[in-house]
Design an enzyme around this catalytic site. Sequence first.
Site, PDB file in Angstrom:
ATOM      1  N   ASP A 291      -6.500  -8.290   5.232  1.00  0.00           N
ATOM      2  CA  ASP A 291      -7.260  -9.175   4.356  1.00  0.00           C
ATOM      3  C   ASP A 291      -7.756 -10.408   5.128  1.00  0.00           C
ATOM      4  O   ASP A 291      -7.104 -10.864   6.072  1.00  0.00           O
ATOM      5  CB  ASP A 291      -6.342  -9.620   3.204  1.00  0.00           C
ATOM      6  CG  ASP A 291      -7.070 -10.437   2.168  1.00  0.00           C
ATOM      7  OD1 ASP A 291      -7.967  -9.885   1.511  1.00  0.00           O
ATOM      8  OD2 ASP A 291      -6.746 -11.641   2.023  1.00  0.00           O
ATOM      9  N   GLU A 325     -10.854  -6.848   7.090  1.00  0.00           N
ATOM     10  CA  GLU A 325     -11.895  -7.254   6.137  1.00  0.00           C
ATOM     11  C   GLU A 325     -12.660  -8.435   6.723  1.00  0.00           C
ATOM     12  O   GLU A 325     -12.094  -9.516   6.889  1.00  0.00           O
ATOM     13  CB  GLU A 325     -11.264  -7.666   4.802  1.00  0.00           C
ATOM     14  CG  GLU A 325     -12.294  -8.154   3.797  1.00  0.00           C
ATOM     15  CD  GLU A 325     -11.775  -9.213   2.830  1.00  0.00           C
ATOM     16  OE1 GLU A 325     -12.384  -9.360   1.772  1.00  0.00           O
ATOM     17  OE2 GLU A 325     -10.765  -9.889   3.149  1.00  0.00           O
TER      18      GLU A 325
END
Length: 591
Positions: A291, A325
Amino acid sequence: MLLPALALIAQTTSAPDYRARPPEDEIIYFVLPDRFENGDSANDKGGLKGDRLKTGFDPASKGFYHGGDLKGLTRRLDYIQGLGATAVWLTPVFVNKPVQGPPGQESSGYHGYWITDFTRVDPHLGTDADFRNFVDAAHARGMKVYMDIIANHTADVIQYKGCPIQACGYRSIADFPYQRRGGINGDPINPGFAGDTDRSPQNFAKLTNPDFAYEVEVPAAEKSVKRPDWLNDPIYYHNRGNSEWRGESNLYGDFSGLDDIYTENPRVVEGMIEIYGAWIDKYGVDGFRIDTARHVNPEFWQQFVPAMLERARAKGIPNFHIFGEVANDDFQPGLTAQHTRRDKLPAVLDFAFKQGVLRTIAGEAPTDVWQDFFSQDVLYEGGEAAASQLPTFVGNHDQGRFAFYVRKAFPNASDDEVLKRLELAHVLMLASRGAPTIYYGDEQGFAGDGGDQDAREDMFASKVAVYNDNKLVGTTATTAQSNFGTAHPLYKLIRELSDMRKATPALRRGSTVFRAGEKGPGLLAFSRILDGREVLVAVNTSTKAIEQNVLVETSSQAFTTLAGACPATASAPGSVRISLPPLGYAVCDAR
Ligand SMILES: [Ca+2]
Ligand SMILES: [Ca+2]
Ligand SMILES: [Ca+2]
Ligand SMILES: [Ca+2]
């Protein structure tokens, strides 16, 4: 004795199978466990007592826990595997702060991105044993498990004196140098003079006061809420206020109040390697989705990634996948590719692919933009081979579902056209390079109302009014009932395309040769070529039928239809006449 022995055989025979599979062979199913299936209503409140602001549980609100859990996800593996998926990526399972946000704007950590305890499973999702059962059940089926991990931030626990919750502006290094409080020399991550790029423990040891920009305050009740314990020390955070999503604040700013971890500090690097290495050791998971990777300094990843790959190899996981990401809306892959070259992330989520599908299928951009797209695969570290390992997607939990964008772009489109555009997007994804990533619910025609909470509908019977009033694509069903049927046209199509991809190595590992595009909507054709075998992929992004000659290899004289309808033979050496209905497609195997 017989049953355990058989189970052991099943495990040992299927284990080498999935472990040997390279990342480009996976078809990933991305799921939020809280929104998928409730296997145990006893854990819905996570063992907490009180109202939703205490427990985080309110199944009628899109911003709170709904009760889905790991037991439920495990029970539905049949459904996920039946779709053709070979790997499950689930949002973070770690213990979250149940509720945060300014008064009146609270929401819960149902999504998993507000971690307090990095060492255990959130009780709303179940127990550590439930996670083990899930991983083991997936492995027993030959499926992989990709965890979603965060090194950029923790939950919002640290506050700053004199400004309201989550509303503190960014304070720069220039305005508030670390040395202001006797801290480190220079900016340890931006290379300048050698002495000013000192990431040694000795340099960081000079930093003893976390109040270099703001005066840090941790509420008494939360002084030791984080685990491992070192994370409770504010010295391991940047404490510079909220990111402005520009300049240095991209790296050092808080993500809307989430405590931004001081990832340059060697103690933090070591700590994060220990935290996530332990999950590999303990559960034998198959990969990490990272993330907010772009908000962490590259030097962190340069150390973290090799450590994780080594940990996985030691555990007997040779194809451990790591994909970051790097959220953006560019069609050009320059930004995402940077992070494979400088940060040395093995892969990144393919946001550029998503943008291309949005532009050309949930939009009317010229199909020849794809020539540019495929040609830029050389930008990734490792080039085209690396590009084949990027998880591709057409929508997600942050940006929203593909169907939402189709309806937004074509408000007057018939239900049939919307469905056909969804089908086309999935054909393109499952025939292109990269590991296709299906966002849960897309296969049931979920459309959402937008991004974030509006794209996170329940698969089990939902109590959320703003979900249940949505018109799903390709069905008369609503989210008020559970949606695990296997008869939806998109579920069936994805299953067929998955079978096609699994049976056709060129679609997984072949190089991509662009064949045809248009100055507007219309034909897009490209070939996937592996070991002298050509598979031609042709899609029609327009609402008019088309018939056109497409260049192929001269040796490609006869074709077998893998999807849609293909001509039986070439019309001339090196040329095939492709006929496609409006929004139609053909995947043709030459031999
Ligand atoms: Ca539950
Ligand atoms: Ca904070
Ligand atoms: Ca950061
Ligand atoms: Ca709605």
